[in-house]
Design an enzyme around this catalytic site. Sequence first.
Site, PDB file in Angstrom:
ATOM      1  N   PRO A   7      57.123  75.336  75.831  1.00  0.00           N
ATOM      2  CA  PRO A   7      56.614  74.029  75.412  1.00  0.00           C
ATOM      3  C   PRO A   7      56.660  73.065  76.586  1.00  0.00           C
ATOM      4  CG  PRO A   7      58.906  74.248  74.767  1.00  0.00           C
ATOM      5  CD  PRO A   7      58.534  75.533  75.458  1.00  0.00           C
ATOM      6  N   MET A   8      55.515  72.700  77.124  1.00  0.00           N
ATOM      7  CA  MET A   8      55.466  71.811  78.291  1.00  0.00           C
ATOM      8  C   MET A   8      54.755  70.521  77.919  1.00  0.00           C
ATOM      9  SD  MET A   8      54.813  74.636  81.281  1.00  0.00           S
ATOM     10  CE  MET A   8      53.860  75.719  80.218  1.00  0.00           C
ATOM     11  N   GLU A   9      55.528  69.467  77.822  1.00  0.00           N
ATOM     12  CA  GLU A   9      55.026  68.173  77.366  1.00  0.00           C
ATOM     13  C   GLU A   9      53.943  67.661  78.320  1.00  0.00           C
ATOM     14  OE1 GLU A   9      54.669  63.936  76.674  1.00  0.00           O
ATOM     15  OE2 GLU A   9      55.584  64.789  78.472  1.00  0.00           O
ATOM     16  N   GLN A  68      59.073  72.018  67.856  1.00  0.00           N
ATOM     17  CA  GLN A  68      60.231  71.586  68.645  1.00  0.00           C
ATOM     18  C   GLN A  68      60.513  70.104  68.444  1.00  0.00           C
ATOM     19  OE1 GLN A  68      60.608  70.903  73.136  1.00  0.00           O
ATOM     20  NE2 GLN A  68      61.487  72.959  72.918  1.00  0.00           N
ATOM     21  N   CYS A  98      64.728  69.119  78.488  1.00  0.00           N
ATOM     22  CA  CYS A  98      63.781  68.245  79.178  1.00  0.00           C
ATOM     23  C   CYS A  98      64.486  67.445  80.272  1.00  0.00           C
ATOM     24  CB  CYS A  98      63.120  67.292  78.190  1.00  0.00           C
ATOM     25  SG  CYS A  98      61.915  66.184  78.974  1.00  0.00           S
ATOM     26  N   LYS A 139      66.519  75.373  73.167  1.00  0.00           N
ATOM     27  CA  LYS A 139      66.196  75.561  74.587  1.00  0.00           C
ATOM     28  C   LYS A 139      67.100  74.656  75.401  1.00  0.00           C
ATOM     29  CE  LYS A 139      62.405  76.123  77.825  1.00  0.00           C
ATOM     30  NZ  LYS A 139      62.040  75.120  78.794  1.00  0.00           N
ATOM     31  N   GLY A 200      61.975  80.414  83.828  1.00  0.00           N
ATOM     32  CA  GLY A 200      61.975  79.767  85.129  1.00  0.00           C
ATOM     33  C   GLY A 200      61.589  80.686  86.275  1.00  0.00           C
ATOM     34  N   GLU A 201      60.567  80.271  87.039  1.00  0.00           N
ATOM     35  CA  GLU A 201      60.139  80.926  88.283  1.00  0.00           C
ATOM     36  C   GLU A 201      59.622  82.342  88.106  1.00  0.00           C
ATOM     37  OE1 GLU A 201      59.760  79.526  91.462  1.00  0.00           O
ATOM     38  OE2 GLU A 201      60.036  77.744  90.213  1.00  0.00           O
ATOM     39  N   ARG A 224      54.911  77.507  83.643  1.00  0.00           N
ATOM     40  CA  ARG A 224      53.862  77.266  84.646  1.00  0.00           C
ATOM     41  C   ARG A 224      53.238  78.562  85.166  1.00  0.00           C
ATOM     42  NH1 ARG A 224      56.797  74.282  89.106  1.00  0.00           N
ATOM     43  NH2 ARG A 224      58.431  75.712  88.429  1.00  0.00           N
TER      44      ARG A 224
END
Length: 319
Positions: A7-9, A68, A98, A139, A200-201, A224
Amino acid sequence: MQIALAPMEGLVDNILRDVLTQVGGIDWCVTEFIRVNDMLLPPSQFHKLAPELQQGAATAAGVPLRVQLLGSDPVCLAENAALACELGAPVIDLNFGCPAKTVNKSRGGAVLLKEPELLHSILAHVRRAVPAAIPVTAKMRLGFDSPDGAMECAIALAEGGAEQIVVHARTKVDGYKPPAHWEWVARVQEVVKVPVFANGEVWTVEDWRRCREVSGVEDIMLGRGLVSRPDLARQIAAARAGIELPAMHWDELMPLIQDFWCQAVGKLTPRSAPGRLKQWVAMLTRSYPEAVELFTALRRESDCAQISRLIGVEQSIAA
């Protein structure tokens, strides 16, 4: 193994969720966080960020959607979680990761990792408020400015009732700077009995293999990396099954970009739609040289009709 879309705001809204889940490989996705302060939100607020609730709580491709919530008031979060369930949420996810300063200043997101007792209280209140059949998940990051309390926070979440924990393997202070400390995910999994997801990454299949080796966990959440390489989840799922899939070519990706644009024009204002397209194309430049050329053409363009022509969409279709 499960593969989740993060979930990316301000980035992964219902439009991009729809487009990315069409590609395959994603087992479930999560809404942008719904901020809860001191009141019971109206159903319209849930439907704004999670219109999929009116479509069986899944994307058009059939990928389940979790709702979420972000906040610090256990009672208010519990009341809003119960309402989300009434509206059709199949899973309630709680945001303790966040890193945004504005969010942290209002006592939300990663700043709560300084208060393990509060994490436990929030999980316990929400768990009691929602039907027993509906899972509650969480999360988190490794901590605010140090990972030293990561295990304590994870234990608080699990003992409070979290059935899964996604660990973004950086602290709040780390932000999104590489590397991701996957070895701490392994430490978290050692102290809790619930499944832990690494986050992550992970930008490539090779990154996933290293993440799995270092973290020791099978489940993963892609952020991402998946936005920049839309077939990454599909490739990882295939690799897990011992199959090597060829990477998606630009000519396969272009219909998805066109679909995204048509939805953006239909659902957003003419002023905001171009920015959303540019945002995604800019992220695609990491994986596709062709995206660099497209982004250069789009960069200073704000006219929707001209953008439609640039990406090969008839204006009547995009309108």
